[in-house]
Design an enzyme around this catalytic site. Structure first.
Site: not given
Length: 480
Positions: A117, A19
């Site tokens: 996110d 990520h």
């Protein structure tokens, strides 16, 4: 002459190297196109940062600051906690320290935007407190984003478990997807993880826009469905969607493994080597590791394999730096005599290898991958056909897209027990590296590589989408 105004944005990726990398690379791309931005990367933690995380942060350009949030504790889970819940809880338990950081940043300068996110939707409330426009950066495919945007509706309209549906699910613009190929959290609607994901999905429509790490030619249908106006047939209700990819890791490594891999590849014939890696977090069971080893050996094909300690949980290495990067002797987990027998045929490295350099190399002819989106896009950018071996998260959906829609990957068939046997491995490895089908896949992957490069060119679709986004942030700031 007056100095040009700098626009400041804050980015908050969820835990995990897969990520962090796309968020950092997104920031670099933004700054390359628009040098009047400054970025602060806020990094949540549930323990000391890994060696890989530190290396990424230390290599950031001066226009990207980094702030590590204090580690959260999981002492109330004495028996451990699965990686996906660790990620969600790390984000929610970091809210007080995030509030403190944003307060400090806002006191020094206006923030034009706040990006997080899917796992960080709880943090949208904190951005709202400070009146910072909030956006989602979705580092997975548009097809998966469309599933999450549809999830609240599907939850109400589908009466059974998704895996028990008699036919594939129809998601506007996306590939028809079988219930059994949906991401893990969707496999049990009674589970806490499914309920968590449903709550995360419901909040996606609260943001000002969603950036997706994909490009129009790769996922035209899904992107078009999300960009349709509300009320049009085949539309998905969504904030504005910006396909800005493919964003992949830049920069190289001077690690010992790096020079070893490059030197070995330099001595192999062009296009002859299969690169085998399950990403930063994937692990195989002891039995599956053995079958893969024997399949590679029996195929007679050249291979470069990143081997990790075996584990029955496929995502065991995801937030475990000991498993994902710890050095160990691969002979501990490989069949007796394997390394000796394959000495001229293959190279085995422990835990980590410089993937970009390997995929860029002319001797690499294919990529056996877990279908994580970062690895998938790297395969596309370097035009390497794939063997799809999904393990967890949204990787099954990615594999379906790569094999059935884009037709750039082969997929080995598993037995009823889920094991992929050595004979099946021989079949797909030989098929990819020396078969006619492998050549066809390679040609289609080269076409996709060309489309990716067009999207990233000066007037390409992804470059335009990022420019539109940067203008939006500047206008939001000007209207304050």
């Amino acid at each position: 002459m007056a100095m040009k105004q700098k626009f400041h944005i804050a980015i908050l990726p969820s835990p995990g190297i897969s990520h962090l990398i796309p968020f950092v690379e997104f920031a670099k791309r933004l700054l390359l196109q628009n040098n009047n931005f400054h970025v602060t990367c806020i990094i949540p933690n549930n323990g000391p940062p890994s060696k890989a995380t530190k290396a990424i942060v230390e290599s950031l350009p001066t226009s990207i600051d980094s702030i590590f949030l204090p580690p959260v504790s999981f002492n109330d889970f004495p028996n451990g906690i699965v990686p996906i819940l660790q990620i969600i809880l790390t984000m929610s338990r970091s809210l007080p320290s995030l509030r403190h950081v944003l307060e400090s940043l806002v006191s020094k300068a206006h923030l034009s935007a706040f990006l997080t996110d899917l796992f960080g939707t709880d943090t949208l409330d904190v951005a709202k407190e400070f009146n910072i426009p909030a956006f989602i950066f979705f580092p997975s495919p548009a097809t998966v984003l469309s599933l999450f945007l549809m999830a609240p509706k599907l939850d109400v309209t589908v009466p059974c478990e998704f895996r028990d549906l008699p036919g594939p699910m129809e998601i506007p613009g996306a590939i028809p997807i079988r219930g059994k190929d949906l991401p893990e959290p969707f496999q049990n609607r009674k589970s806490e993880i499914y309920k968590c994901f449903l709550n995360l999905a419901k909040r996606l429509t609260e943001v000002e826009g969603i950036m997706v790490n994909t490009f129009t030619d790769m996922e035209f249908g899904a992107i078009k469905a999300m960009q349709h106006q509300k009320g049009e047939p085949n539309c998905i209700i969504s904030p504005p969607v910006y396909p800005i990819g493919p964003i992949i890791q830049t920069g190289s490594s001077s690690d010992d493994h790096g020079s070893e891999c490059s030197t070995w590849l330099d001595n192999q014939p062009c296009g002859s080597v299969l690169y085998v890696s399950f990403g930063s977090g994937g692990t195989l069971s002891t039995e599956q590791l053995k079958e893969l080893a024997l399949g590679l050996e029996m195929s007679g094909q050249k291979f470069l394999w990143v081997v990790r300690r075996s584990n029955e949980l496929p995502s065991a290495a995801y937030l475990n730096s000991q498993l994902s990067q710890g050095d160990f002797d691969p002979s501990e987990v490989l069949p007796n005599g394997f390394l000796g027998r394959t000495k001229g045929q293959g190279l085995v490295v422990a835990s980590w290898a410089p993937q970009i350099e390997i995929l860029r190399h002319g001797s690499t002819g294919g990529f056996l991958t877990h279908c994580g989106w970062n690895s998938t896009l790297e395969g596309v950018m370097f035009g390497k056909p794939l063997i799809a071996w999904p393990l967890f998260a949204e990787q099954e959906m990615n594999a379906v897209m790569l094999v059935e829609v884009l037709k750039v990957a082969l997929r080995p068939k598993a037995s009823e027990s889920g094991l992929i046997g050595r004979e099946e491995i021989v079949k797909v490895v030989k098929g990819l590296i020396e078969g006619e089908e492998g050549k066809r896949l390679g040609q289609r992957m080269n076409d996709l590589k060309d489309a990716a490069n067009r999207a990233l060119s000066k007037d390409g679709s992804s470059t335009r989408a990022l420019s539109e986004l940067a203008s939006k942030w500047q206008n939001l700031e000007a209207s304050k």
